[in-house]
Design a protein around this motif. Structure first.
Motif, PDB file in Angstrom:
ATOM      1  N   THR A 178       4.765  15.625  -0.359  1.00 10.47           N
ATOM      2  CA  THR A 178       3.411  16.050  -0.037  1.00 10.47           C
ATOM      3  C   THR A 178       2.524  15.602  -1.194  1.00 10.47           C
ATOM      4  O   THR A 178       3.001  15.475  -2.327  1.00 10.47           O
ATOM      5  N   LEU A 179       1.279  15.355  -0.917  1.00  9.20           N
ATOM      6  CA  LEU A 179       0.345  14.958  -1.969  1.00  9.20           C
ATOM      7  C   LEU A 179      -0.319  16.198  -2.549  1.00  9.20           C
ATOM      8  O   LEU A 179      -0.799  17.050  -1.799  1.00  9.20           O
ATOM      9  N   ASN A 180      -0.357  16.285  -3.869  1.00 10.37           N
ATOM     10  CA  ASN A 180      -1.106  17.374  -4.487  1.00 10.37           C
ATOM     11  C   ASN A 180      -2.536  16.889  -4.751  1.00 10.37           C
ATOM     12  O   ASN A 180      -2.881  15.739  -4.480  1.00 10.37           O
ATOM     13  N   GLU A 181      -3.372  17.749  -5.276  1.00  5.30           N
ATOM     14  CA  GLU A 181      -4.784  17.396  -5.485  1.00  5.30           C
ATOM     15  C   GLU A 181      -4.940  16.244  -6.482  1.00  5.30           C
ATOM     16  O   GLU A 181      -5.807  15.386  -6.312  1.00  5.30           O
ATOM     17  N   PHE A 182      -4.130  16.220  -7.523  1.00  9.29           N
ATOM     18  CA  PHE A 182      -4.190  15.137  -8.517  1.00  9.29           C
ATOM     19  C   PHE A 182      -3.923  13.794  -7.847  1.00  9.29           C
ATOM     20  O   PHE A 182      -4.642  12.815  -8.068  1.00  9.29           O
ATOM     21  N   GLU A 183      -2.901  13.740  -6.997  1.00  6.70           N
ATOM     22  CA  GLU A 183      -2.541  12.497  -6.320  1.00  6.70           C
ATOM     23  C   GLU A 183      -3.608  12.079  -5.304  1.00  6.70           C
ATOM     24  O   GLU A 183      -3.947  10.891  -5.206  1.00  6.70           O
TER      25      GLU A 183
ATOM     26  N   ASN B  20      -6.354   0.356  -0.023  1.00  7.48           N
ATOM     27  CA  ASN B  20      -5.930   1.564   0.685  1.00  7.48           C
ATOM     28  C   ASN B  20      -4.481   1.846   0.337  1.00  7.48           C
ATOM     29  O   ASN B  20      -3.628   0.974   0.460  1.00  7.48           O
ATOM     30  N   ILE B  21      -4.233   3.053  -0.090  1.00 12.61           N
ATOM     31  CA  ILE B  21      -2.877   3.472  -0.458  1.00 12.61           C
ATOM     32  C   ILE B  21      -2.482   4.575   0.503  1.00 12.61           C
ATOM     33  O   ILE B  21      -3.268   5.475   0.785  1.00 12.61           O
ATOM     34  N   THR B  22      -1.237   4.533   0.983  1.00 12.48           N
ATOM     35  CA  THR B  22      -0.809   5.443   2.034  1.00 12.48           C
ATOM     36  C   THR B  22       0.528   6.099   1.711  1.00 12.48           C
ATOM     37  O   THR B  22       1.441   5.440   1.237  1.00 12.48           O
ATOM     38  N   LEU B  23       0.621   7.383   2.009  1.00 13.61           N
ATOM     39  CA  LEU B  23       1.912   8.061   2.061  1.00 13.61           C
ATOM     40  C   LEU B  23       2.293   8.030   3.533  1.00 13.61           C
ATOM     41  O   LEU B  23       1.671   8.695   4.360  1.00 13.61           O
ATOM     42  N   TYR B  24       3.261   7.217   3.864  1.00 15.36           N
ATOM     43  CA  TYR B  24       3.627   7.000   5.259  1.00 15.36           C
ATOM     44  C   TYR B  24       4.198   8.261   5.901  1.00 15.36           C
ATOM     45  O   TYR B  24       4.826   9.090   5.232  1.00 15.36           O
ATOM     46  N   GLU B  25       3.986   8.381   7.208  1.00 16.98           N
ATOM     47  CA  GLU B  25       4.430   9.549   7.973  1.00 16.98           C
ATOM     48  C   GLU B  25       5.922   9.819   7.777  1.00 16.98           C
ATOM     49  O   GLU B  25       6.336  10.964   7.660  1.00 16.98           O
ATOM     50  N   LYS B  26       6.732   8.786   7.738  1.00 16.37           N
ATOM     51  CA  LYS B  26       8.180   8.964   7.609  1.00 16.37           C
ATOM     52  C   LYS B  26       8.566   9.611   6.275  1.00 16.37           C
ATOM     53  O   LYS B  26       9.645  10.167   6.138  1.00 16.37           O
TER      54      LYS B  26
ATOM     55  N   ASP C 185       0.799  -1.227   0.000  1.00 16.46           N
ATOM     56  CA  ASP C 185       0.000   0.000   0.000  1.00 16.46           C
ATOM     57  C   ASP C 185       0.833   1.279   0.000  1.00 16.46           C
ATOM     58  O   ASP C 185       0.317   2.354   0.239  1.00 16.46           O
ATOM     59  N   ASN C 186       2.106   1.186  -0.289  1.00 16.00           N
ATOM     60  CA  ASN C 186       3.016   2.327  -0.205  1.00 16.00           C
ATOM     61  C   ASN C 186       2.870   3.228  -1.435  1.00 16.00           C
ATOM     62  O   ASN C 186       3.249   2.847  -2.542  1.00 16.00           O
TER      63      ASN C 186
ATOM     64  N   CYS D 109      -8.547   4.943  -6.501  1.00 10.55           N
ATOM     65  CA  CYS D 109      -7.999   3.591  -6.336  1.00 10.55           C
ATOM     66  C   CYS D 109      -8.716   2.863  -5.209  1.00 10.55           C
ATOM     67  O   CYS D 109      -8.999   1.667  -5.307  1.00 10.55           O
ATOM     68  N   GLN D 110      -9.004   3.587  -4.148  1.00 10.65           N
ATOM     69  CA  GLN D 110      -9.712   2.979  -3.023  1.00 10.65           C
ATOM     70  C   GLN D 110     -11.121   2.565  -3.445  1.00 10.65           C
ATOM     71  O   GLN D 110     -11.600   1.514  -3.045  1.00 10.65           O
TER      72      GLN D 110
END
Length: 89
Positions: free
Chosen positions: A53-58, A72-78, A21-22, A65-66
C-alpha cells in the motif's frame, strides 16, 4: 537537504537509466541506496499477503515525480494490498 529532497535527487539519477513506470522497482532501488534514517519513511509490505500500500510520503513522492520529471509512476493492481472488511451479522 531534507529526506524528500534526497529521495527525489536519487530518483532523478535513476530516471537517467530506468524508463519504466513500476513503483515497486523504483522503491526497491531507493531502499537499497538510501540511508536507513530515510528508509523509515517508506511503507512495508502487508505481513500475510506480501502486497503493498502507498503511504502519504510515497504518494507525495509519486506526485512530485510526475510534476518534476513528467513521468507517471504506478503501483500496479497485482501488487496492491486491499483490506478486506467482513460484515458482522
Amino acid at each position: 537537504m531534507n529526506d524528500e529532497e534526497k529521495v527525489l535527487e536519487l530518483i532523478g539519477e535513476l530516471f537517467e537509466y530506468y524508463k519504466e513506470d513500476n513503483w515497486l522497482k523504483i522503491k526497491k532501488f531507493l531502499i537499497t541506496y538510501l540511508n536507513p534514517n530515510i528508509r523509515k519513511n517508506f511503507s512495508t509490505r502487508h505481513p500475510k499477503t506480501k502486497k503493498h500500500t502507498l503511504n502519504e510520503f510515497e504518494k507525495k513522492l509519486i506526485k512530485k515525480c510526475q510534476n518534476i520529471y513528467k513521468r507517471n509512476i504506478t503501483l500496479y493492481e497485482k501488487d496492491k494490498h486491499y483490506e478486506v472488511t467482513q460484515d458482522k451479522k
